[in-house]
Design a protein around this motif. Structure first.
Motif, PDB file in Angstrom:
ATOM      1  N   ALA A  74      -0.173  -2.735   6.275  1.00 24.51           N
ATOM      2  CA  ALA A  74       0.587  -4.013   5.804  1.00 24.51           C
ATOM      3  C   ALA A  74       1.000  -4.536   4.878  1.00 24.51           C
ATOM      4  CB  ALA A  74      -0.162  -5.218   6.588  1.00 24.51           C
ATOM      5  N   ASN A  75       2.141  -5.023   5.287  1.00 20.44           N
ATOM      6  CA  ASN A  75       2.692  -5.921   4.052  1.00 20.44           C
ATOM      7  C   ASN A  75       1.834  -6.403   3.049  1.00 20.44           C
ATOM      8  OD1 ASN A  75       4.218  -6.450   1.366  1.00 20.44           O
ATOM      9  ND2 ASN A  75       6.163  -7.210   2.015  1.00 20.44           N
ATOM     10  N   PRO A  76       1.012  -6.303   1.508  1.00 17.22           N
ATOM     11  CA  PRO A  76       0.087  -7.719   1.862  1.00 17.22           C
ATOM     12  C   PRO A  76       0.781  -8.789   0.559  1.00 17.22           C
ATOM     13  CG  PRO A  76       0.723  -6.072  -0.035  1.00 17.22           C
ATOM     14  CD  PRO A  76       1.734  -5.962   0.778  1.00 17.22           C
ATOM     15  N   LEU A  77       2.061  -8.661   0.812  1.00 25.29           N
ATOM     16  CA  LEU A  77       2.578  -9.662  -0.409  1.00 25.29           C
ATOM     17  C   LEU A  77       2.686 -11.020   0.949  1.00 25.29           C
ATOM     18  CD1 LEU A  77       3.871  -9.867  -2.832  1.00 25.29           C
ATOM     19  CD2 LEU A  77       6.017 -10.181  -1.809  1.00 25.29           C
ATOM     20  N   PRO A  78       3.032 -10.951   2.430  1.00 25.75           N
ATOM     21  CA  PRO A  78       2.452 -12.809   2.998  1.00 25.75           C
ATOM     22  C   PRO A  78       1.328 -12.862   2.576  1.00 25.75           C
ATOM     23  CG  PRO A  78       3.986 -10.886   3.920  1.00 25.75           C
ATOM     24  CD  PRO A  78       3.904 -10.319   2.358  1.00 25.75           C
ATOM     25  N   HIS A  79       0.244 -12.133   3.201  1.00 26.42           N
ATOM     26  CA  HIS A  79      -1.198 -12.054   3.291  1.00 26.42           C
ATOM     27  C   HIS A  79      -1.633 -13.122   1.976  1.00 26.42           C
ATOM     28  CE1 HIS A  79      -1.934  -8.874   5.562  1.00 26.42           C
ATOM     29  NE2 HIS A  79      -1.316  -9.449   6.023  1.00 26.42           N
ATOM     30  N   VAL A  80      -1.110 -12.613   0.885  1.00 26.28           N
ATOM     31  CA  VAL A  80      -1.219 -13.343  -0.694  1.00 26.28           C
ATOM     32  C   VAL A  80      -0.900 -14.893  -0.752  1.00 26.28           C
ATOM     33  CG1 VAL A  80      -1.453 -13.571  -3.089  1.00 26.28           C
ATOM     34  CG2 VAL A  80      -1.356 -11.340  -1.813  1.00 26.28           C
TER      35      VAL A  80
ATOM     36  N   GLY B 116       6.496  -5.854  -1.459  1.00 27.63           N
ATOM     37  CA  GLY B 116       5.405  -4.650  -0.793  1.00 27.63           C
ATOM     38  C   GLY B 116       5.192  -3.189  -1.289  1.00 27.63           C
ATOM     39  N   PRO B 117       5.785  -2.555  -1.346  1.00 28.55           N
ATOM     40  CA  PRO B 117       5.177  -1.000  -1.991  1.00 28.55           C
ATOM     41  C   PRO B 117       5.150  -0.736  -2.807  1.00 28.55           C
ATOM     42  CG  PRO B 117       7.675  -0.888  -0.300  1.00 28.55           C
ATOM     43  CD  PRO B 117       6.813  -2.299  -0.897  1.00 28.55           C
ATOM     44  N   TYR B 118       5.257  -1.447  -4.245  1.00 30.10           N
ATOM     45  CA  TYR B 118       5.564  -1.055  -4.829  1.00 30.10           C
ATOM     46  C   TYR B 118       4.027  -1.729  -5.244  1.00 30.10           C
ATOM     47  CZ  TYR B 118       4.578  -2.294 -10.406  1.00 30.10           C
ATOM     48  OH  TYR B 118       4.595  -2.117 -11.589  1.00 30.10           O
ATOM     49  N   TYR B 119       3.773  -2.445  -4.736  1.00 28.11           N
ATOM     50  CA  TYR B 119       2.403  -3.368  -5.569  1.00 28.11           C
ATOM     51  C   TYR B 119       1.350  -1.741  -4.306  1.00 28.11           C
ATOM     52  CZ  TYR B 119       3.512  -8.022  -6.627  1.00 28.11           C
ATOM     53  OH  TYR B 119       3.825  -8.798  -7.231  1.00 28.11           O
ATOM     54  N   LEU B 120       1.666  -1.786  -3.156  1.00 33.16           N
ATOM     55  CA  LEU B 120       0.659  -1.157  -2.269  1.00 33.16           C
ATOM     56  C   LEU B 120       0.684   0.722  -2.767  1.00 33.16           C
ATOM     57  CD1 LEU B 120       1.792  -1.478   1.345  1.00 33.16           C
ATOM     58  CD2 LEU B 120      -0.152  -1.150   0.590  1.00 33.16           C
ATOM     59  N   SER B 121       1.765   1.208  -3.945  1.00 38.97           N
ATOM     60  CA  SER B 121       1.856   2.136  -4.958  1.00 38.97           C
ATOM     61  C   SER B 121       1.330   1.989  -5.340  1.00 38.97           C
ATOM     62  CB  SER B 121       2.376   3.126  -4.353  1.00 38.97           C
ATOM     63  OG  SER B 121       3.951   2.517  -5.500  1.00 38.97           O
ATOM     64  N   THR B 127      -4.612  -1.207 -11.205  1.00 41.78           N
ATOM     65  CA  THR B 127      -6.037  -2.432 -11.417  1.00 41.78           C
ATOM     66  C   THR B 127      -7.737  -1.052 -10.774  1.00 41.78           C
ATOM     67  OG1 THR B 127      -5.677  -3.401  -9.228  1.00 41.78           O
ATOM     68  CG2 THR B 127      -4.520  -4.043 -10.717  1.00 41.78           C
ATOM     69  N   GLY B 128      -6.979  -0.171  -9.892  1.00 44.96           N
ATOM     70  CA  GLY B 128      -8.001   0.119  -9.465  1.00 44.96           C
ATOM     71  C   GLY B 128      -9.443  -0.326  -8.103  1.00 44.96           C
ATOM     72  N   VAL B 129      -7.819  -1.774  -7.877  1.00 44.64           N
ATOM     73  CA  VAL B 129      -9.164  -2.292  -6.643  1.00 44.64           C
ATOM     74  C   VAL B 129      -8.321  -1.771  -5.349  1.00 44.64           C
ATOM     75  CG1 VAL B 129      -9.358  -4.372  -5.494  1.00 44.64           C
ATOM     76  CG2 VAL B 129      -9.053  -4.190  -8.244  1.00 44.64           C
ATOM     77  N   PRO B 130      -8.943  -1.286  -4.633  1.00 50.43           N
ATOM     78  CA  PRO B 130      -8.125  -1.106  -3.038  1.00 50.43           C
ATOM     79  C   PRO B 130      -7.868  -2.033  -2.473  1.00 50.43           C
ATOM     80  CG  PRO B 130     -10.617  -0.464  -2.691  1.00 50.43           C
ATOM     81  CD  PRO B 130     -10.633  -0.934  -5.080  1.00 50.43           C
ATOM     82  N   ASN B 131      -8.255  -2.648  -2.609  1.00 49.54           N
ATOM     83  CA  ASN B 131      -7.639  -4.005  -1.433  1.00 49.54           C
ATOM     84  C   ASN B 131      -6.505  -5.393  -2.397  1.00 49.54           C
ATOM     85  OD1 ASN B 131      -7.549  -6.653  -0.247  1.00 49.54           O
ATOM     86  ND2 ASN B 131      -9.405  -7.252   0.235  1.00 49.54           N
ATOM     87  N   VAL B 132      -5.129  -4.232  -1.961  1.00 48.90           N
ATOM     88  CA  VAL B 132      -4.743  -4.741  -2.523  1.00 48.90           C
ATOM     89  C   VAL B 132      -4.030  -6.264  -2.708  1.00 48.90           C
ATOM     90  CG1 VAL B 132      -1.740  -3.928  -2.844  1.00 48.90           C
ATOM     91  CG2 VAL B 132      -3.480  -2.297  -1.678  1.00 48.90           C
ATOM     92  N   VAL B 133      -4.909  -6.812  -1.521  1.00 48.44           N
ATOM     93  CA  VAL B 133      -4.326  -8.651  -1.578  1.00 48.44           C
ATOM     94  C   VAL B 133      -5.478  -8.990  -2.654  1.00 48.44           C
ATOM     95  CG1 VAL B 133      -5.218 -10.184  -0.216  1.00 48.44           C
ATOM     96  CG2 VAL B 133      -4.064  -8.405   0.971  1.00 48.44           C
ATOM     97  N   ALA B 134      -6.493  -8.505  -2.812  1.00 50.18           N
ATOM     98  CA  ALA B 134      -7.229  -8.920  -3.962  1.00 50.18           C
ATOM     99  C   ALA B 134      -6.770  -8.722  -5.165  1.00 50.18           C
ATOM    100  CB  ALA B 134      -8.633  -8.294  -4.005  1.00 50.18           C
TER     101      ALA B 134
END
Lengths: 122, 181
Positions: A74-80, B116-121, B127-134
């Motif tokens: 899922a896209n993380p940006l909306p969650h943030v 979004g895909p940039y952050y995911l990849s 950062t070495g953090v698997p939880n992308v939201v964090a």
């Protein structure tokens, strides 16, 4: 009617979120009690959160935590954005409730109409 | 879908009820329901925050305020045609707007192809953090989070000032001020 079914499935989240939004708006406009108004604001806010989170979902995806063997996240940006919005929302709610307590101390009521009447008498 | 329908029913309950205590408790139910919906929509972080903040802290604050004020809402005096009209028009306009939105849950919509895909990849290499939201919250957009903390700090100061003034004998002061002229 048959043609409307894909629309219903594709937009069900959006429509529920709009319904909640309208409920919140109605409470804020129509009800004079200030605590009720704040509950309405919260409902409105949550409806917007639902809209954002729905936009971030991918069918068949997983939560955005990188792990072996998963492709679609899922896209993380909306969650943030919504995490920030929830916290800011509760902060504004706290200020609003503080104001309600103050108004109750100054006027002895939290109904809008009674406060207006009091203002006209003076 | 069932959860969302339940959510709508609870919202109608919140609109209809006049006992504020019941309204606040229904608000907590509503928060938990929407937290469950967030969990289903793959947003566990948001679900946890909503359950803790929306159903927990907000409900406790509301109950505290109800303890200080009164728990029943008075009936509205004039008929509520105008608010109903405003809400209906707004709702109709918004639903007209959703017809142009991309279908729910597809991967090639503009939302999923922009940043979004940039952050995911890049999250693991950067950062070495698997939880992308964090990692987005604390690293990529750390300044925003600082701003959020400033907002909470300001709100806390505001509430403290409001309630501090309330502790003084304001009721007598206002009464004598009202009686004076």
């Amino acid at each position: 009617m048959i043609e409307a079914i894909p629309d219903l499935v594709h937009h069900y989240n959006h429509w529920v979120s709009i319904f909640l939004m309208v409920c919140g708006l109605y409470i804020v406009v129509a009800r004079g009690n200030m605590v009720k108004k704040l509950v309405g604001l919260t409902v409105f806010q949550t409806a917007v959160f639902l809209l954002y989170i729905s936009a971030g979902k991918i069918l068949g995806g997983t939560p955005p935590i990188i792990a072996e063997g998963y492709e679609h996240y899922a896209n993380p940006l909306p969650h943030v954005l919504i995490l920030t919005a929830i916290v800011v929302g509760v902060a504004t709610l706290a200020v609003g409730l503080g104001l309600v307590v103050r108004i109750n101390e100054a006027f002895g009521t939290i109904e809008e109409e009674e406060i207006f009447e009091r203002g006209e008498q003076e | 879908m069932v959860l969302l329908t339940l959510l709508a029913v609870v919202a109608i309950g919140i609109v209809r009820l006049r006992n504020l205590f019941a309204v606040v408790i229904l608000g907590a139910v509503y928060s938990f329901l929407i937290a469950t919906v967030f969990l289903v929509l793959d947003a566990p972080d948001v679900a946890m925050t909503e359950a803790a903040v929306g159903a927990g802290i907000a409900t406790v604050m509301m109950l505290a305020v109800l303890h200080l004020t009164k728990t029943d809402e008075s009936r509205p005096r004039q008929p509520q045609i105008f608010p109903l009209f405003v809400s209906a028009v707004t709702g109709a306009a918004l639903i007209y707007g959703t017809l142009d939105l991309p279908p729910f849950g597809e991967a090639d919509t503009p939302v999923h192809t922009h940043v979004g895909p940039y952050y995911l990849s890049q999250s693991i290499p950067d950062t070495g953090v698997p939880n992308v939201v964090a990692s987005v919250l604390a690293s990529y957009r750390g300044w925003d989070t600082l701003g959020e903390v400033v907002v909470i700090f300001t709100a806390a100061i505001g509430v403290l000032l409001l309630l501090r003034r309330a502790q003084r004998p304001t009721r007598q002061a206002t009464r004598s001020r009202r009686d004076a002229p």
